[in-house]
Design a protein around this motif. Structure first.
Motif, PDB file in Angstrom:
ATOM      1  N   ARG A   1      -8.203  -1.759   7.320  1.00 39.15           N
ATOM      2  CA  ARG A   1      -8.605  -2.796   6.358  1.00 39.15           C
ATOM      3  C   ARG A   1      -9.191  -4.002   7.098  1.00 39.15           C
ATOM      4  O   ARG A   1     -10.159  -4.622   6.667  1.00 39.15           O
ATOM      5  CB  ARG A   1      -7.389  -3.203   5.528  1.00 39.15           C
ATOM      6  CG  ARG A   1      -7.550  -4.330   4.548  1.00 39.15           C
ATOM      7  CD  ARG A   1      -8.276  -3.927   3.279  1.00 39.15           C
ATOM      8  NE  ARG A   1      -9.711  -3.927   3.439  1.00 39.15           N
ATOM      9  CZ  ARG A   1     -10.575  -3.414   2.570  1.00 39.15           C
ATOM     10  NH1 ARG A   1     -10.151  -2.828   1.492  1.00 39.15           N
ATOM     11  NH2 ARG A   1     -11.858  -3.453   2.787  1.00 39.15           N
TER      12      ARG A   1
ATOM     13  N   ILE B   1       0.820  -1.204   0.000  1.00 34.01           N
ATOM     14  CA  ILE B   1       0.000   0.000   0.000  1.00 34.01           C
ATOM     15  C   ILE B   1       0.857   1.259   0.000  1.00 34.01           C
ATOM     16  O   ILE B   1       0.338   2.361  -0.224  1.00 34.01           O
ATOM     17  CB  ILE B   1      -0.966  -0.034   1.207  1.00 34.01           C
ATOM     18  CG1 ILE B   1      -2.211   0.818   0.932  1.00 34.01           C
ATOM     19  CG2 ILE B   1      -0.271   0.398   2.492  1.00 34.01           C
ATOM     20  CD1 ILE B   1      -3.089   0.317  -0.165  1.00 34.01           C
TER      21      ILE B   1
ATOM     22  N   GLY C   1     -13.426  -0.270  -0.500  1.00 35.64           N
ATOM     23  CA  GLY C   1     -12.210  -0.590  -1.229  1.00 35.64           C
ATOM     24  C   GLY C   1     -11.009   0.103  -0.601  1.00 35.64           C
ATOM     25  O   GLY C   1     -11.166   0.985   0.259  1.00 35.64           O
ATOM     26  N   ASP C   2      -9.825  -0.289  -1.056  1.00 33.79           N
ATOM     27  CA  ASP C   2      -8.595   0.329  -0.535  1.00 33.79           C
ATOM     28  C   ASP C   2      -8.607   1.845  -0.737  1.00 33.79           C
ATOM     29  O   ASP C   2      -8.176   2.607   0.140  1.00 33.79           O
ATOM     30  CB  ASP C   2      -7.367  -0.266  -1.239  1.00 33.79           C
ATOM     31  CG  ASP C   2      -7.073  -1.684  -0.755  1.00 33.79           C
ATOM     32  OD1 ASP C   2      -7.781  -2.155   0.159  1.00 33.79           O
ATOM     33  OD2 ASP C   2      -6.142  -2.310  -1.296  1.00 33.79           O
TER      34      ASP C   2
ATOM     35  N   PHE D   1      -3.565   1.904   8.074  1.00 31.45           N
ATOM     36  CA  PHE D   1      -4.341   1.429   6.930  1.00 31.45           C
ATOM     37  C   PHE D   1      -4.695  -0.051   7.077  1.00 31.45           C
ATOM     38  O   PHE D   1      -5.848  -0.447   6.902  1.00 31.45           O
ATOM     39  CB  PHE D   1      -3.570   1.635   5.616  1.00 31.45           C
ATOM     40  CG  PHE D   1      -4.251   0.956   4.462  1.00 31.45           C
ATOM     41  CD1 PHE D   1      -5.324   1.557   3.814  1.00 31.45           C
ATOM     42  CD2 PHE D   1      -3.860  -0.312   4.045  1.00 31.45           C
ATOM     43  CE1 PHE D   1      -5.981   0.910   2.778  1.00 31.45           C
ATOM     44  CE2 PHE D   1      -4.516  -0.962   3.012  1.00 31.45           C
ATOM     45  CZ  PHE D   1      -5.572  -0.342   2.374  1.00 31.45           C
ATOM     46  N   TYR D   2      -3.705  -0.874   7.419  1.00 32.09           N
ATOM     47  CA  TYR D   2      -3.974  -2.320   7.517  1.00 32.09           C
ATOM     48  C   TYR D   2      -4.930  -2.619   8.671  1.00 32.09           C
ATOM     49  O   TYR D   2      -5.743  -3.527   8.586  1.00 32.09           O
ATOM     50  CB  TYR D   2      -2.667  -3.099   7.665  1.00 32.09           C
ATOM     51  CG  TYR D   2      -1.844  -3.094   6.398  1.00 32.09           C
ATOM     52  CD1 TYR D   2      -2.408  -3.453   5.182  1.00 32.09           C
ATOM     53  CD2 TYR D   2      -0.505  -2.723   6.409  1.00 32.09           C
ATOM     54  CE1 TYR D   2      -1.668  -3.431   4.011  1.00 32.09           C
ATOM     55  CE2 TYR D   2       0.245  -2.702   5.248  1.00 32.09           C
ATOM     56  CZ  TYR D   2      -0.343  -3.056   4.054  1.00 32.09           C
ATOM     57  OH  TYR D   2       0.389  -3.030   2.894  1.00 32.09           O
TER      58      TYR D   2
ATOM     59  N   ASP E   1     -16.032  -5.164   4.270  1.00 29.53           N
ATOM     60  CA  ASP E   1     -15.393  -5.510   2.996  1.00 29.53           C
ATOM     61  C   ASP E   1     -15.846  -4.612   1.854  1.00 29.53           C
ATOM     62  O   ASP E   1     -15.151  -4.496   0.842  1.00 29.53           O
ATOM     63  CB  ASP E   1     -15.703  -6.974   2.633  1.00 29.53           C
ATOM     64  CG  ASP E   1     -14.952  -7.926   3.534  1.00 29.53           C
ATOM     65  OD1 ASP E   1     -14.025  -7.472   4.222  1.00 29.53           O
ATOM     66  OD2 ASP E   1     -15.303  -9.128   3.556  1.00 29.53           O
TER      67      ASP E   1
END
Lengths: 370, 196
Positions: free
Chosen positions: B102, B68, B110-111, B98-99, B107
């Protein structure tokens, strides 16, 4: 370029595949994994939970190395997957099945996958993605890299062909399912109803590119003869439906009311619980045969039962097994069972021996509760 | 094929490939950082890759591609709180955030959306503090994102509003037809005084 001496240090003992094949196989798996992640996330993310990654990787290894676990057929060179066969990819599937969680589970291995930077982030959905390791080779490697690239493309094409065959194999389950539905007598067991309803349409929703080993349905109804647990995907479903069809054909030979009586005697809530419908009916039919009663009527007289109990009290395991085998032949003859049905009944009869020794006729030939 | 052998080879290939990935990620990061007067060195990227591996492990994620970091750099390059001094630890902390996001976010995001949420919160509520950012929940972070039409509709539904934000009629037409046939009803149609 990538130093193959470093990547492939231990391949000397490898019998089937050369170092180039190993590299191609690794790159193909990387690339397929990357595509699977992109497909799973709809191209929205490059990361997936570890558990999903394990399932995706297991699927890739199973498809690449499918030796019949998924399709139920023998993998052969005629199927056009020589590249995979030559590389001994079947062993990967074997490993994926024996230790599916171990494929990516180790922390060290996960770290490696994370570090790898496999494939281009922008090209993942195009099918043209090349793992970085390959790009590196391409930059400096010359002909060797091109050869490797061709091998990778060939492996990915083989994966695609196998996925297409798996979809076909899944769709081939539909007529079998229809036969089961048409044959099964109206015995209102919830688990059976839900299982059959859940299976309907699974062949259309099945996507071997993501999870080849899983069919999108819920199979709860227990068979008298469980399916080989090593089977997966369409092969599992086909084997399950084949066994279920044998059971349905057997049950259809009896009067529904007689079956219901037997089922009620074996389990008062036979409609609501996860119980086999075949087992109690087949057991009763065998007991009828042991007592020289009419197997088709599923009824045994009190005198016959008493005599049977007395015999069971003194009989040895071997004697019971022999008698049950003879009884299964008698039932097969009396009901004009097909070869498959007779074999299925015979296998089931063998499982009755310990039950009869341990519990006599309890649950096998008892009268229904009022 | 010896499976243990294959796995060992795979691991080594991946480790070897990580160097290549690192170089490519560095290149992409610098492409977006340099116009803002920022720059990463090779050692910085190695540090970020190491931090990435740890953050992914902590979040229970497996990632493909270059990681990323390049996207993170592209998203945060223009932030007024990003300076060359402390760039690497900030990017490493943002990467970890970020992770974690995530892992905890639905879900459906999106990134790109997660990165946008982080950037908004970093510049606004956190005022450039990665510690504050790390302390924010996924719900708080995602609350800053522009709402989609589906979300507006779902929220309206939970408040008892229809998709246009109006209070719906307290009965359904189907029930009304039943009432029409109920005992005591003289057949008269509803006069419309219950309109919106």
């Amino acid at each position: 370029m990538v130093d193959k001496a470093i990547i492939l240090p231990a391949s000397a003992g490898h019998k089937a595949a050369s170092g180039e094949d190993d590299l191609a196989l690794q790159l193909a798996v990387y690339q397929l994994f990357e595509q699977a992640v992109a497909r799973y996330t709809g191209g929205e993310s490059k990361s997936v939970p570890t558990a999903v990654a394990q399932r995706l990787m297991e699927s890739i290894l199973l498809v690449l190395g499918d030796a019949g676990e998924l399709t139920g057929e023998d993998a052969s060179p005629e199927n056009g997957d020589d590249a995979l066969a030559d590389m001994g990819a079947g062993d990967m599937a074997e490993n994926a099945q024996r230790r599916p969680a171990s494929t990516l589970a180790g922390e060290a291995r996960l770290g490696s996958v994370r570090d790898a930077g496999v494939g281009g982030d922008d090209e993942a959905l195009t099918g043209e993605a090349k793992p970085d390791i390959m790009r590196d080779s391409g930059a400096e490697g010359g002909d060797e890299a091109l050869d490797s690239s061709a091998s990778v493309r060939s492996l990915i094409a083989a994966h695609s062909r196998r996925c297409a065959r798996l979809r076909q194999a899944a769709r081939a389950c539909q007529p079998l399912w229809q036969q089961v539905v048409r044959t099964m007598p109206p015995l209102e067991n919830v688990a059976l109803r839900d299982t059959l309803a859940s299976i309907e349409g699974a062949w259309d929703a099945y996507d071997p590119r993501l999870f080849a080993q899983e069919l999108p349905c819920s199979i709860d109804y227990p068979l008298a003869q469980p399916v080989d647990p090593l089977l997966a995907g369409p092969a599992f479903l086909r084997a399950y439906l084949q066994n279920l069809l044998v059971e349905a054909r057997f049950l259809a030979r009896f009067d529904v009311a007689a079956c219901t009586d037997v089922l009620r005697a074996s389990c008062p809530d036979w409609r609501g619980l996860l119980v086999s419908l075949y087992e109690p009916v087949a057991a009763r039919a065998l007991v009828c045969a042991l007592s020289d009663a009419d197997a088709k009527r599923l009824e045994v007289g009190e005198d016959d039962l008493r005599a049977l109990r007395l015999w069971l009290a003194t009989a040895t395991r071997g004697q019971i097994a022999v008698q049950l085998e003879e009884a299964s032949s008698q039932v097969a003859g009396a009901l004009s069972l097909s070869e498959d049905e007779a074999r299925y009944l015979q296998s089931f009869a063998q499982t009755l021996t310990p039950r009869l020794m341990a519990g006599g006729l309890y649950g096998v030939a008892s009268k229904p509760l009022p | 094929m010896d499976t243990a052998n294959l796995q060992a080879m795979t691991m080594m290939a991946m480790q070897r490939a990580s160097g290549v990935a690192s170089a490519r990620a560095l290149q992409r990061c610098n492409q977006v950082l340099q116009p803002q007067g920022l720059c990463l060195a090779t050692a910085d990227m190695a540090f970020l890759q190491q931090a990435r591996a740890e953050a992914l492990g902590d979040a229970g994620l497996v990632e493909v591609g270059l990681g990323i970091a390049p996207d993170l750099a592209a998203t945060f390059a223009s932030s007024p709180y990003l300076h060359q001094d402390g760039l690497v630890p900030t990017l490493a902390a943002l990467q970890e955030a970020f992770y974690e996001l995530r892992r905890t976010a639905p879900d459906a995001y999106g990134d790109d959306e997660l990165l946008a949420a982080l950037r908004l919160a970093f510049d606004a509520q956190a005022a450039g503090s990665v510690e504050v950012l790390a302390g924010m929940s996924a719900k708080d972070l995602l609350a800053g994102l522009p709402r989609t039409a589906d979300e507006v509709e779902a929220d309206a539904g939970s408040l008892g509003l229809d998709s246009e934000g109006d209070l719906p009629l307290p009965w359904s037409e189907d029930r009304w037809v039943d009432s029409f046939l109920a005992d005591g009803w003289d057949g008269e149609r509803w006069a419309g005084s219950h309109g919106r």
